[in-house]
Write a protein that holds these residues in place. Structure first.
Motif, PDB file in Angstrom:
ATOM      1  N   HIS A  96       0.777  -1.194   0.051  1.00  0.00           N
ATOM      2  CA  HIS A  96       0.077   0.025   0.005  1.00  0.00           C
ATOM      3  C   HIS A  96       0.867   1.244  -0.002  1.00  0.00           C
ATOM      4  N   HIS A  97       2.169   1.367   0.184  1.00  0.00           N
ATOM      5  CA  HIS A  97       3.136   2.594   0.122  1.00  0.00           C
ATOM      6  C   HIS A  97       4.326   2.070  -0.381  1.00  0.00           C
ATOM      7  N   ALA A  98       5.240   3.120  -0.951  1.00  0.00           N
ATOM      8  CA  ALA A  98       6.699   2.937  -1.439  1.00  0.00           C
ATOM      9  C   ALA A  98       7.390   3.019   0.004  1.00  0.00           C
ATOM     10  N   PRO A  99       8.821   2.565  -0.121  1.00  0.00           N
ATOM     11  CA  PRO A  99       9.514   2.780   0.762  1.00  0.00           C
ATOM     12  C   PRO A  99      10.084   4.351   0.842  1.00  0.00           C
ATOM     13  N   PRO A 100      10.218   4.788   2.302  1.00  0.00           N
ATOM     14  CA  PRO A 100      10.556   6.209   2.352  1.00  0.00           C
ATOM     15  C   PRO A 100      12.085   6.471   1.966  1.00  0.00           C
ATOM     16  N   VAL A 101      12.124   7.258   1.055  1.00  0.00           N
ATOM     17  CA  VAL A 101      13.407   7.478   0.443  1.00  0.00           C
ATOM     18  C   VAL A 101      14.078   9.014   0.670  1.00  0.00           C
ATOM     19  N   TYR A 102      13.143  10.032   0.961  1.00  0.00           N
ATOM     20  CA  TYR A 102      13.775  11.358   0.983  1.00  0.00           C
ATOM     21  C   TYR A 102      14.902  11.481   2.188  1.00  0.00           C
ATOM     22  N   GLY A 103      16.076  11.880   1.801  1.00  0.00           N
ATOM     23  CA  GLY A 103      17.096  12.174   2.451  1.00  0.00           C
ATOM     24  C   GLY A 103      18.126  10.898   2.568  1.00  0.00           C
ATOM     25  N   PRO A 116      -2.685   4.621  16.038  1.00  0.00           N
ATOM     26  CA  PRO A 116      -3.811   4.179  15.147  1.00  0.00           C
ATOM     27  C   PRO A 116      -4.478   5.233  14.232  1.00  0.00           C
ATOM     28  N   THR A 117      -4.928   6.234  14.782  1.00  0.00           N
ATOM     29  CA  THR A 117      -5.600   7.345  14.126  1.00  0.00           C
ATOM     30  C   THR A 117      -4.661   8.315  13.385  1.00  0.00           C
ATOM     31  N   LEU A 118      -3.495   8.558  13.814  1.00  0.00           N
ATOM     32  CA  LEU A 118      -2.317   9.339  13.250  1.00  0.00           C
ATOM     33  C   LEU A 118      -1.972   8.577  12.252  1.00  0.00           C
ATOM     34  N   ALA A 119      -1.267   7.403  12.434  1.00  0.00           N
ATOM     35  CA  ALA A 119      -0.456   6.541  11.618  1.00  0.00           C
ATOM     36  C   ALA A 119      -1.056   5.111  11.578  1.00  0.00           C
ATOM     37  N   PRO A 120      -2.249   4.955  10.746  1.00  0.00           N
ATOM     38  CA  PRO A 120      -2.637   3.454  11.056  1.00  0.00           C
ATOM     39  C   PRO A 120      -1.938   2.583   9.855  1.00  0.00           C
ATOM     40  N   TRP A 121      -1.937   1.449  10.348  1.00  0.00           N
ATOM     41  CA  TRP A 121      -1.159   0.352   9.499  1.00  0.00           C
ATOM     42  C   TRP A 121      -2.326  -0.152   8.170  1.00  0.00           C
ATOM     43  N   PRO A 122      -1.849  -0.112   6.986  1.00  0.00           N
ATOM     44  CA  PRO A 122      -2.862  -0.571   5.943  1.00  0.00           C
ATOM     45  C   PRO A 122      -2.712  -2.188   5.954  1.00  0.00           C
ATOM     46  N   GLU A 123      -4.120  -2.403   5.908  1.00  0.00           N
ATOM     47  CA  GLU A 123      -4.257  -3.883   5.776  1.00  0.00           C
ATOM     48  C   GLU A 123      -4.944  -4.235   4.354  1.00  0.00           C
ATOM     49  N   PRO A 124      -4.997  -5.318   3.710  1.00  0.00           N
ATOM     50  CA  PRO A 124      -4.407  -6.429   4.093  1.00  0.00           C
ATOM     51  C   PRO A 124      -2.616  -6.451   4.046  1.00  0.00           C
ATOM     52  N   SER A 125      -2.103  -7.210   4.829  1.00  0.00           N
ATOM     53  CA  SER A 125      -0.688  -7.028   4.586  1.00  0.00           C
ATOM     54  C   SER A 125      -0.132  -8.699   4.894  1.00  0.00           C
ATOM     55  N   GLU A 126       1.309  -8.890   4.255  1.00  0.00           N
ATOM     56  CA  GLU A 126       1.853 -10.258   4.619  1.00  0.00           C
ATOM     57  C   GLU A 126       2.491 -10.262   5.845  1.00  0.00           C
ATOM     58  N   LEU A 127       2.839  -9.053   6.633  1.00  0.00           N
ATOM     59  CA  LEU A 127       3.146  -9.077   7.754  1.00  0.00           C
ATOM     60  C   LEU A 127       2.206  -8.996   8.702  1.00  0.00           C
ATOM     61  N   LYS A 128       2.743  -9.735   9.754  1.00  0.00           N
ATOM     62  CA  LYS A 128       1.798  -9.764  11.043  1.00  0.00           C
ATOM     63  C   LYS A 128       1.975  -8.625  12.095  1.00  0.00           C
ATOM     64  N   VAL A 129       1.487  -7.620  11.812  1.00  0.00           N
ATOM     65  CA  VAL A 129       1.917  -6.162  12.468  1.00  0.00           C
ATOM     66  C   VAL A 129       1.041  -5.978  13.844  1.00  0.00           C
ATOM     67  N   LEU A 130       1.373  -5.840  14.902  1.00  0.00           N
ATOM     68  CA  LEU A 130       1.004  -5.598  16.236  1.00  0.00           C
ATOM     69  C   LEU A 130       1.067  -4.205  16.485  1.00  0.00           C
ATOM     70  N   GLN A 131      -0.035  -3.228  16.165  1.00  0.00           N
ATOM     71  CA  GLN A 131       0.163  -1.814  16.463  1.00  0.00           C
ATOM     72  C   GLN A 131      -0.333  -1.635  18.092  1.00  0.00           C
ATOM     73  N   THR A 132       0.733  -1.021  18.659  1.00  0.00           N
ATOM     74  CA  THR A 132       0.407  -0.734  20.100  1.00  0.00           C
ATOM     75  C   THR A 132      -0.197   0.616  20.339  1.00  0.00           C
ATOM     76  N   GLY A 133       0.112   1.570  19.484  1.00  0.00           N
ATOM     77  CA  GLY A 133      -0.090   2.755  19.893  1.00  0.00           C
ATOM     78  C   GLY A 133       1.215   3.443  19.950  1.00  0.00           C
ATOM     79  N   ALA A 134       1.536   4.717  19.949  1.00  0.00           N
ATOM     80  CA  ALA A 134       2.907   5.276  20.200  1.00  0.00           C
ATOM     81  C   ALA A 134       3.363   5.058  21.633  1.00  0.00           C
TER      82      ALA A 134
END
Length: 419
Positions: free
Chosen positions: A134-141, A203-221
């Motif tokens: 759902h997104h490209a790798p960050p490359v700036y800088g 998760p409101t400010l920076a949600p993880w996009p699903e579906p995903s091959e990674l099993k991501v646990l979003q804990t909150g900041a």
């Protein structure tokens, strides 16, 4: 349980590491943080055990953007940080049950966990830094890299990113692994991320996009509570007029002339300004009473009292401003900051400055949009959705997965190094 939190970077990496360590201690566990020496005094003031790794990173904020280094210099820097990390993290892991690696530059954490036969968790601080269709790798800088032009799919871009990680890091990483009797790594970035990373972002400010091959646990900041009072001089300035504009770049470098451009922009709109010097050592352009320069202060106490938080878009500052209900003007410089800038604008809680070099004119226009009443109203609404329990969630999950009989412990055989 004893947990080692290992990270390399500036305050944006150190602060969440300290937040997790502090929360673990409050829950009756032991925790040690291994991070650059810049933050040792701060950690010890919080009662957190701290072991430094590598050189101080403070000076990097004053380096000119785009300053070039040779391939040989880059190779020496990479070899140096890998060696430093294996030595420091290896020593800090003594007696630990699990290592939490914070940020992708925590190169040694998983290998040390594997060598010791203990658990390993990778924690990212922004979703854009983890592979996703759902997104490209960050490359700036990043040296020699430019943003995607839209002609290459995200899957291919992440494959190219993995190849770059391999070319840069595999030789020194595998040399250290060989010395520990470990097999070579062929996918460096995948080795660091693991198949089940954590996302320490709201998760409101920076949600993880699903579906995903990674099993991501979003804990909150992972937010470190700050109870310090504001300095008297700052209190007096805040009370002397309408809420000012806060401006600062934290512990990252700032564009040349940004302080002058920002002050001129604020004044053109009839506003006052608080200028945070930060590691870039920004200074006012004159001694006018409408600008107050400050050092490091309690953002959690300050941000609810300003009209706009203008900043670089680091995960910590963006989250603090969002939680405070303050409108934002994000002037991103590198890496995940562009992602946070875009998210702030999409949520309607602020404005993202274009990737171009900021000028007084461009900042005036962007600041004017951020000061709009509807932006302030939306920012206050979103503030009520920002979670404050991310570090607690992560700490409890660590404790639960280390209990005897838990799935993580049952599948641990042979030092798999993964929770």
């Amino acid at each position: 349980m004893r947990v080692l939190v290992s990270t390399i970077g500036s305050r944006g990496e150190a602060q969440p590491a300290l937040a997790l360590a502090t929360q673990l201690r409050e829950l009756g566990q032991e925790a040690v943080v291994c991070a650059p020496p810049d933050f040792r005094e701060w950690a010890e003031s919080l009662g957190v055990e701290y072991l430094p790794v590598g050189p101080r990173v403070h000076g990097t904020a004053k380096q000119k953007a785009g300053a070039s280094i040779t391939a040989e210099q880059r190779r020496a820097m990479i070899e140096g940080t890998v060696a430093d990390q294996f030595a420091a993290v290896g020593a800090a892991a003594e007696g630990c049950d699990v290592i939490v690696g914070g940020g992708a530059l925590a190169i040694a954490a998983r290998s040390v966990a594997e060598h010791r036969g203990i658990g390993y968790v990778y924690a990212a601080f922004a979703p854009v830094t983890l592979p996703s269709p759902h997104h490209a790798p960050p490359v700036y800088g990043m040296p020699g890299r430019t943003p995607a032009d839209g002609t290459t799919g995200n899957g291919e871009l992440w494959a190219q990113d993995a190849q770059r990680w391999y070319l840069l890091w595999s030789a020194p990483l595998n040399a250290q692994r060989e010395a520990l009797g470990l097999t070579p790594v062929t996918d460096v970035s995948g080795h660091i991320y693991s198949g089940a990373p954590w996302l320490a972002a709201d998760p409101t400010l920076a949600p993880w996009p699903e579906p995903s091959e990674l099993k991501v646990l979003q804990t909150g900041a992972w937010i470190l509570p700050d109870h310090r009072p504001l300095p008297p001089e700052l209190e007096t300035f805040l009370d002397a007029g309408e809420p000012p504009v806060y401006f600062g770049f934290g512990s990252v470098r700032a564009p040349e002339g940004i302080a002058r451009a920002m002050i001129e922009a604020v004044r053109s709109l009839g506003r006052r300004a608080i200028l945070a010097r930060g590691w870039a050592e920004l200074e006012p352009i004159d001694d006018g009473p409408d600008v107050l320069a400050i050092g490091e202060v309690n953002q959690q106490a300050l941000f609810p009292r300003v009209a706009v938080v203008a900043h670089h878009g680091g995960a910590g500052t963006t989250t603090a401003a969002a939680a405070a209900g303050a409108a934002q003007l994000v002037v991103p410089q590198m890496y995940d900051q562009f992602s946070f800038a875009g998210r702030v604008e999409r949520l309607g809680i602020g404005t993202a400055h274009p990737a171009d070099e900021p000028t007084a004119g461009s900042l005036t226009a962007a600041l004017g949009r951020a000061l709009a009443p509807e932006v302030a109203e939306t920012a206050r609404t979103v503030a009520g959705k920002i979670r404050q329990d991310g570090a607690l969630t992560a700490a409890r999950h660590l404790i639960e997965t280390r209990r005897p009989g838990s799935p993580a412990r049952r599948g641990e055989g042979g030092g798999s190094g993964r929770l």
